[in-house]
Design a protein around this motif. Structure first.
Motif, PDB file in Angstrom:
ATOM      1  N   MET A   1      17.695  -5.276  -5.015  1.00 42.21           N
ATOM      2  CA  MET A   1      18.263  -5.297  -6.333  1.00 42.21           C
ATOM      3  C   MET A   1      17.844  -4.046  -7.072  1.00 42.21           C
ATOM      4  O   MET A   1      16.706  -3.637  -6.998  1.00 42.21           O
ATOM      5  CB  MET A   1      17.733  -6.497  -7.110  1.00 42.21           C
ATOM      6  N   ASN A   2      18.764  -3.505  -7.812  1.00 37.98           N
ATOM      7  CA  ASN A   2      18.480  -2.382  -8.691  1.00 37.98           C
ATOM      8  C   ASN A   2      18.793  -2.828 -10.107  1.00 37.98           C
ATOM      9  O   ASN A   2      19.763  -3.533 -10.339  1.00 37.98           O
ATOM     10  CB  ASN A   2      19.361  -1.181  -8.330  1.00 37.98           C
ATOM     11  N   PHE A   3      17.957  -2.407 -11.068  1.00 40.75           N
ATOM     12  CA  PHE A   3      18.158  -2.784 -12.455  1.00 40.75           C
ATOM     13  C   PHE A   3      18.257  -1.557 -13.326  1.00 40.75           C
ATOM     14  O   PHE A   3      17.591  -0.562 -13.085  1.00 40.75           O
ATOM     15  CB  PHE A   3      16.970  -3.609 -12.982  1.00 40.75           C
ATOM     16  N   GLY A   4      19.029  -1.654 -14.375  1.00 44.25           N
ATOM     17  CA  GLY A   4      19.087  -0.629 -15.400  1.00 44.25           C
ATOM     18  C   GLY A   4      19.189  -1.297 -16.751  1.00 44.25           C
ATOM     19  O   GLY A   4      19.748  -2.377 -16.872  1.00 44.25           O
ATOM     20  N   PHE A   5      18.622  -0.703 -17.770  1.00 42.19           N
ATOM     21  CA  PHE A   5      18.663  -1.260 -19.109  1.00 42.19           C
ATOM     22  C   PHE A   5      19.273  -0.258 -20.062  1.00 42.19           C
ATOM     23  O   PHE A   5      19.048   0.942 -19.934  1.00 42.19           O
ATOM     24  CB  PHE A   5      17.249  -1.578 -19.625  1.00 42.19           C
ATOM     25  N   CYS A   6      19.993  -0.755 -21.055  1.00 42.94           N
ATOM     26  CA  CYS A   6      20.451   0.103 -22.141  1.00 42.94           C
ATOM     27  C   CYS A   6      20.503  -0.736 -23.406  1.00 42.94           C
ATOM     28  O   CYS A   6      20.749  -1.939 -23.352  1.00 42.94           O
ATOM     29  CB  CYS A   6      21.800   0.732 -21.843  1.00 42.94           C
ATOM     30  N   GLN A   7      20.222  -0.103 -24.534  1.00 43.16           N
ATOM     31  CA  GLN A   7      20.223  -0.827 -25.794  1.00 43.16           C
ATOM     32  C   GLN A   7      21.653  -1.112 -26.196  1.00 43.16           C
ATOM     33  O   GLN A   7      22.526  -0.259 -26.109  1.00 43.16           O
ATOM     34  CB  GLN A   7      19.501  -0.017 -26.863  1.00 43.16           C
ATOM     35  N   ASP A   8      21.901  -2.328 -26.674  1.00 47.73           N
ATOM     36  CA  ASP A   8      23.246  -2.770 -26.985  1.00 47.73           C
ATOM     37  C   ASP A   8      23.640  -2.452 -28.414  1.00 47.73           C
ATOM     38  O   ASP A   8      24.717  -1.945 -28.657  1.00 47.73           O
ATOM     39  CB  ASP A   8      23.332  -4.274 -26.733  1.00 47.73           C
ATOM     40  N   SER A   9      22.781  -2.724 -29.388  1.00 50.90           N
ATOM     41  CA  SER A   9      23.147  -2.540 -30.783  1.00 50.90           C
ATOM     42  C   SER A   9      21.908  -2.482 -31.659  1.00 50.90           C
ATOM     43  O   SER A   9      20.792  -2.517 -31.172  1.00 50.90           O
ATOM     44  CB  SER A   9      24.035  -3.706 -31.237  1.00 50.90           C
ATOM     45  N   GLU A  10      22.124  -2.461 -32.950  1.00 56.99           N
ATOM     46  CA  GLU A  10      21.013  -2.449 -33.889  1.00 56.99           C
ATOM     47  C   GLU A  10      20.226  -3.756 -33.851  1.00 56.99           C
ATOM     48  O   GLU A  10      19.132  -3.837 -34.390  1.00 56.99           O
ATOM     49  CB  GLU A  10      21.547  -2.203 -35.303  1.00 56.99           C
ATOM     50  N   ASP A  11      20.777  -4.794 -33.265  1.00 57.38           N
ATOM     51  CA  ASP A  11      20.109  -6.098 -33.206  1.00 57.38           C
ATOM     52  C   ASP A  11      19.020  -6.142 -32.149  1.00 57.38           C
ATOM     53  O   ASP A  11      18.463  -7.200 -31.879  1.00 57.38           O
ATOM     54  CB  ASP A  11      21.132  -7.201 -32.917  1.00 57.38           C
ATOM     55  N   SER A  12      18.710  -5.034 -31.545  1.00 60.96           N
ATOM     56  CA  SER A  12      17.667  -4.924 -30.532  1.00 60.96           C
ATOM     57  C   SER A  12      17.931  -5.807 -29.323  1.00 60.96           C
ATOM     58  O   SER A  12      17.034  -6.392 -28.758  1.00 60.96           O
ATOM     59  CB  SER A  12      16.294  -5.240 -31.125  1.00 60.96           C
ATOM     60  N   LEU A  13      19.183  -5.915 -28.925  1.00 60.79           N
ATOM     61  CA  LEU A  13      19.519  -6.587 -27.689  1.00 60.79           C
ATOM     62  C   LEU A  13      19.615  -5.535 -26.593  1.00 60.79           C
ATOM     63  O   LEU A  13      19.981  -4.389 -26.843  1.00 60.79           O
ATOM     64  CB  LEU A  13      20.849  -7.330 -27.807  1.00 60.79           C
ATOM     65  N   PHE A  14      19.292  -5.930 -25.391  1.00 57.42           N
ATOM     66  CA  PHE A  14      19.352  -5.021 -24.266  1.00 57.42           C
ATOM     67  C   PHE A  14      20.265  -5.593 -23.206  1.00 57.42           C
ATOM     68  O   PHE A  14      20.423  -6.801 -23.087  1.00 57.42           O
ATOM     69  CB  PHE A  14      17.945  -4.808 -23.674  1.00 57.42           C
ATOM     70  N   ILE A  15      20.865  -4.711 -22.445  1.00 65.76           N
ATOM     71  CA  ILE A  15      21.744  -5.107 -21.358  1.00 65.76           C
ATOM     72  C   ILE A  15      21.009  -4.867 -20.046  1.00 65.76           C
ATOM     73  O   ILE A  15      20.533  -3.770 -19.791  1.00 65.76           O
ATOM     74  CB  ILE A  15      23.053  -4.277 -21.360  1.00 65.76           C
ATOM     75  N   LEU A  16      20.902  -5.917 -19.243  1.00 61.77           N
ATOM     76  CA  LEU A  16      20.347  -5.805 -17.899  1.00 61.77           C
ATOM     77  C   LEU A  16      21.536  -5.638 -16.966  1.00 61.77           C
ATOM     78  O   LEU A  16      22.401  -6.508 -16.897  1.00 61.77           O
ATOM     79  CB  LEU A  16      19.556  -7.055 -17.527  1.00 61.77           C
ATOM     80  N   LYS A  17      21.606  -4.507 -16.293  1.00 64.20           N
ATOM     81  CA  LYS A  17      22.664  -4.259 -15.314  1.00 64.20           C
ATOM     82  C   LYS A  17      22.005  -4.157 -13.951  1.00 64.20           C
ATOM     83  O   LYS A  17      20.972  -3.515 -13.818  1.00 64.20           O
ATOM     84  CB  LYS A  17      23.399  -2.955 -15.625  1.00 64.20           C
ATOM     85  N   GLY A  18      22.598  -4.785 -12.964  1.00 65.39           N
ATOM     86  CA  GLY A  18      22.007  -4.744 -11.640  1.00 65.39           C
ATOM     87  C   GLY A  18      23.046  -4.724 -10.545  1.00 65.39           C
ATOM     88  O   GLY A  18      24.229  -5.007 -10.768  1.00 65.39           O
ATOM     89  N   GLU A  19      22.579  -4.386  -9.373  1.00 59.55           N
ATOM     90  CA  GLU A  19      23.421  -4.357  -8.179  1.00 59.55           C
ATOM     91  C   GLU A  19      22.686  -5.103  -7.083  1.00 59.55           C
ATOM     92  O   GLU A  19      21.505  -4.845  -6.839  1.00 59.55           O
ATOM     93  CB  GLU A  19      23.665  -2.913  -7.758  1.00 59.55           C
ATOM     94  N   VAL A  20      23.376  -6.017  -6.431  1.00 55.95           N
ATOM     95  CA  VAL A  20      22.809  -6.777  -5.326  1.00 55.95           C
ATOM     96  C   VAL A  20      23.458  -6.282  -4.045  1.00 55.95           C
ATOM     97  O   VAL A  20      24.685  -6.284  -3.919  1.00 55.95           O
ATOM     98  CB  VAL A  20      23.042  -8.296  -5.511  1.00 55.95           C
ATOM     99  N   VAL A  21      22.603  -5.817  -3.116  1.00 62.48           N
ATOM    100  CA  VAL A  21      23.108  -5.290  -1.849  1.00 62.48           C
ATOM    101  C   VAL A  21      22.340  -5.892  -0.684  1.00 62.48           C
ATOM    102  O   VAL A  21      21.207  -6.342  -0.836  1.00 62.48           O
ATOM    103  CB  VAL A  21      22.998  -3.739  -1.790  1.00 62.48           C
ATOM    104  N   ASP A  22      22.964  -5.872   0.474  1.00 63.05           N
ATOM    105  CA  ASP A  22      22.296  -6.287   1.706  1.00 63.05           C
ATOM    106  C   ASP A  22      21.210  -5.256   2.002  1.00 63.05           C
ATOM    107  O   ASP A  22      21.484  -4.058   2.045  1.00 63.05           O
ATOM    108  CB  ASP A  22      23.330  -6.345   2.841  1.00 63.05           C
ATOM    109  N   GLN A  23      19.989  -5.723   2.209  1.00 54.67           N
ATOM    110  CA  GLN A  23      18.857  -4.816   2.396  1.00 54.67           C
ATOM    111  C   GLN A  23      18.988  -3.960   3.650  1.00 54.67           C
ATOM    112  O   GLN A  23      18.523  -2.827   3.693  1.00 54.67           O
ATOM    113  CB  GLN A  23      17.556  -5.620   2.450  1.00 54.67           C
TER     114      GLN A  23
END
Length: 91
Positions: A1-23
């Motif tokens: 799994m790979n993860f990336g984060f980015c801030q969504d808005s002024e409300d201090s929410l974050f987006i967790l983005k990931g990719e699931v691959v066969d190892q």
């Protein structure tokens, strides 16, 4: 799994983005079940898309455990994610 984060808005929410691959083959895994559980008792359950990608909105100052399951694959180990950042960050 790979993860990336980015801030969504002024409300201090974050987006967790990931990719699931066969190892072994690095092939994206479609329809894998991704479970994100927060220390604040929040829980998000979603599935990866046809490219093995997923996205979840998370709150800052919260720790999360992420797990992935898919029939015919071993269950992934829980990965802990801590969001104590105030700016965008990639982990």
């Amino acid at each position: 799994m790979n993860f990336g984060f980015c801030q969504d808005s002024e409300d201090s929410l974050f987006i967790l983005k990931g990719e699931v691959v066969d190892q072994e083959t690095a092939t994206p895994i479609q329809n894998a079940r991704v479970e994100v559980v927060g220390t604040d008792s929040s829980k998000v359950v979603l599935e990866t898309n046809e490219n093995g990608l997923f996205q979840a909105t998370l709150k800052r100052i919260t720790s999360y455990r992420v797990s992935v399951t898919k029939p015919s694959y071993f269950r992934s180990k829980w990965k802990e994610v801590n969001i104590d950042e105030t700016e965008s960050n990639v982990f």
